[in-house]
Structures are given as C-alpha cells and as structure tokens.
Motif scaffolding. Structure first.
Motif, mmCIF file in Angstrom:
data_model
loop_
_atom_site.group_PDB
_atom_site.id
_atom_site.type_symbol
_atom_site.label_atom_id
_atom_site.label_comp_id
_atom_site.label_asym_id
_atom_site.label_seq_id
_atom_site.Cartn_x
_atom_site.Cartn_y
_atom_site.Cartn_z
ATOM 1 N N ALA A 24 -20.110 34.982 6.275
ATOM 2 C CA ALA A 24 -18.775 34.652 5.788
ATOM 3 C C ALA A 24 -18.193 35.814 4.985
ATOM 4 C CB ALA A 24 -18.825 33.382 4.940
ATOM 5 N N GLU A 25 -19.045 36.452 4.175
ATOM 6 C CA GLU A 25 -18.597 37.599 3.386
ATOM 7 C C GLU A 25 -18.213 38.758 4.300
ATOM 8 O OE1 GLU A 25 -20.098 40.298 -0.421
ATOM 9 O OE2 GLU A 25 -21.549 39.114 0.729
ATOM 10 N N LEU A 26 -18.986 38.975 5.347
ATOM 11 C CA LEU A 26 -18.681 40.036 6.310
ATOM 12 C C LEU A 26 -17.327 39.797 6.968
ATOM 13 C CD1 LEU A 26 -19.242 42.437 8.175
ATOM 14 C CD2 LEU A 26 -20.742 40.952 9.528
ATOM 15 N N ILE A 27 -17.065 38.562 7.391
ATOM 16 C CA ILE A 27 -15.787 38.234 8.026
ATOM 17 C C ILE A 27 -14.632 38.462 7.053
ATOM 18 C CG2 ILE A 27 -14.393 36.355 8.974
ATOM 19 C CD1 ILE A 27 -16.436 37.436 10.927
ATOM 20 N N ASP A 28 -14.800 38.029 5.798
ATOM 21 C CA ASP A 28 -13.736 38.210 4.802
ATOM 22 C C ASP A 28 -13.455 39.687 4.551
ATOM 23 O OD1 ASP A 28 -13.462 35.499 4.510
ATOM 24 O OD2 ASP A 28 -14.655 35.366 2.666
ATOM 25 N N VAL A 29 -14.503 40.469 4.392
ATOM 26 C CA VAL A 29 -14.328 41.898 4.113
ATOM 27 C C VAL A 29 -13.732 42.610 5.325
ATOM 28 C CG1 VAL A 29 -15.577 44.059 3.700
ATOM 29 C CG2 VAL A 29 -16.082 42.029 2.314
ATOM 30 N N ALA A 30 -14.222 42.309 6.504
ATOM 31 C CA ALA A 30 -13.691 42.940 7.711
ATOM 32 C C ALA A 30 -12.215 42.602 7.887
ATOM 33 C CB ALA A 30 -14.486 42.491 8.927
ATOM 34 N N THR A 31 -11.850 41.365 7.614
ATOM 35 C CA THR A 31 -10.445 40.966 7.706
ATOM 36 C C THR A 31 -9.587 41.811 6.779
ATOM 37 O OG1 THR A 31 -11.094 38.686 8.245
ATOM 38 C CG2 THR A 31 -8.847 39.028 7.473
ATOM 39 N N GLN A 32 -10.041 41.995 5.544
ATOM 40 C CA GLN A 32 -9.283 42.784 4.569
ATOM 41 C C GLN A 32 -9.184 44.240 5.002
ATOM 42 O OE1 GLN A 32 -7.756 41.407 1.796
ATOM 43 N NE2 GLN A 32 -6.790 43.413 1.561
#
Length: 227
Positions: A24-32
């Motif tokens: 979930a953290e990876l998805i959030d960071v990649a999105t940003q």
C-alpha cells in the motif's frame, strides 16, 4: 492483491513491514512520484529513494515500471468504481440514484486529486491492451452512469430523445474535469460542487414530469426540516 508473476510472497527479517502494508505504501508513493514527475520522467530509483529502500528491492513487488503504473492506475480505478457502485445501489428511483452517483463521483474526485490526475494523465502511457484491462471490456465506470440513465429512460424519467451513452460521456467529461481547477479550502467545497453538477446534469436529461416530482420531494424535505 495482484502478485508479481514468478515471485515468492515469503518475507524475511523481523523488522520488515507486512507485505500488504508495504505494498500500500509503494502504491501511494508511486502515485505521488508519477504525479510530480509524470510517468516518463519518473524512475524506479526515484520511488525507491522516496520509500527509503534499495531499487533492487522493488522487484520483490513488481517486474517493471510499467507494471507499477498498471497497479497504480488499477487501484485508482477500482477505488473510484467502488464509490460510484455503492452510490448506485442506494434506495430510490434511477434518476435519484444517478444524482447520488454524480455527487459521489465529484466528491471522491475532489478528495483524491493526485490519484485522479495520475489516472487521467497516464492511462494512455500503458499499452492499449493493458488500458482495456483496467477499464474493463464494457468500460465499467462509464457503465454505472449509462445503466442508470437507460433505466431512468425506461421508467419515463429521462426524455426519449436522450442517447444514454452520450449522456453518460457528457456527465463524466464535465465531472472528471473538476480535478483541474478544484482547490481544497477554496470557495466551493466538494459537496457544493457535486450538488450543482448533479443538478445541471439531471435538469439536462429528465422529463418535465420527473423534474416536477423532484421539485416536490425537495419542497417536502425543506418543509419537514423547518418544522
């Protein structure tokens, strides 16, 4: 959760975060990062640096940058689709539910500006077949709007001259654009924007009889609230 092909889900090291939390953290960071730099300008190294991990460790979760974009965009689409489907399933006739779907979509967009921007800007960065995989063969998101308009038309609530697919595209085109100009804390809160967009959309397609009934319901609610 979609697992990268051919990779083990086993973890080692007691200090590592659980896979679900780290994913979930990876998805959030990649999105940003995709939002800030664009897909072409972003690198896996940028994402790894933001996460505080080695670039090679990303391959525990993904196979390529395209893989990661696919997962980011799929997540955005899935979350938004869940919102509009939940609104579509609420009580009421098809026109009332369509109004709720428009409200829900606009409010969700206003509260998720970064993911929305990445989805709308970067969907075309995926190969066509992967874009279709995200959207679904029947364009599931658009379909929620179209199906409600078709149902309302069958029920005599939407004018017979309205083409449901074009009406759905018109509603989505106008509401999707909100992300370009909405600013949190600005003059118009998400609820007010959603209410106005929904009102304009309904007035544009509903029959005179449906609009009269709608006005009557609103007057009754106003009277009840004031008593």
């Amino acid at each position: 959760m979609r697992q990268p092909a051919g990779r083990s889900v086993r973890r080692s090291g007691g200090e590592r975060k659980p896979r679900e939390e780290r994913w979930a953290e990876l998805i959030d960071v990649a999105t940003q990062v995709f939002y800030e730099k664009g897909y072409d300008g972003a690198s896996l190294q940028d994402i790894a640096d933001r996460l505080g991990m080695l670039k090679g460790s990303l391959y525990y979760y993904i196979q390529s940058k395209e893989d990661l974009l696919f997962d980011v965009i799929s997540t955005v689409h899935r979350d938004g689709l869940a919102v509009v489907r939940a609104c579509a399933d609420r009580p009421g006739d098809a026109l009332e539910r369509l109004e709720g779907v428009i409200l829900g979509h606009v409010e969700h967009t206003c509260r998720n500006l970064v993911p929305t921007a990445v989805f709308l800007h970067e969907l075309s960065s995926l190969p066509e077949e992967r874009s279709r995989e995200v959207l679904g063969s029947e364009h599931a998101y658009q379909g929620v709007f179209r199906d409600l308009i078709e149902q309302a038309q069958r029920d005599g609530l939407v004018r017979p001259d309205v083409e449901p697919r074009l009406a759905a595209l018109s509603v989505l085109g106008s509401t999707n654009w909100v992300y370009r100009w909405f600013r949190p804390g600005g003059t118009f809160p998400p609820e007010a924007i959603g209410a106005q967009f929904a009102d304009m959309a309904i007035r544009g397609i509903a029959t005179e009889e449906a609009l009269a009934a709608r006005a009557g319901r609103r007057a009754a609610l106003t009277a009840a609230a004031g008593s």
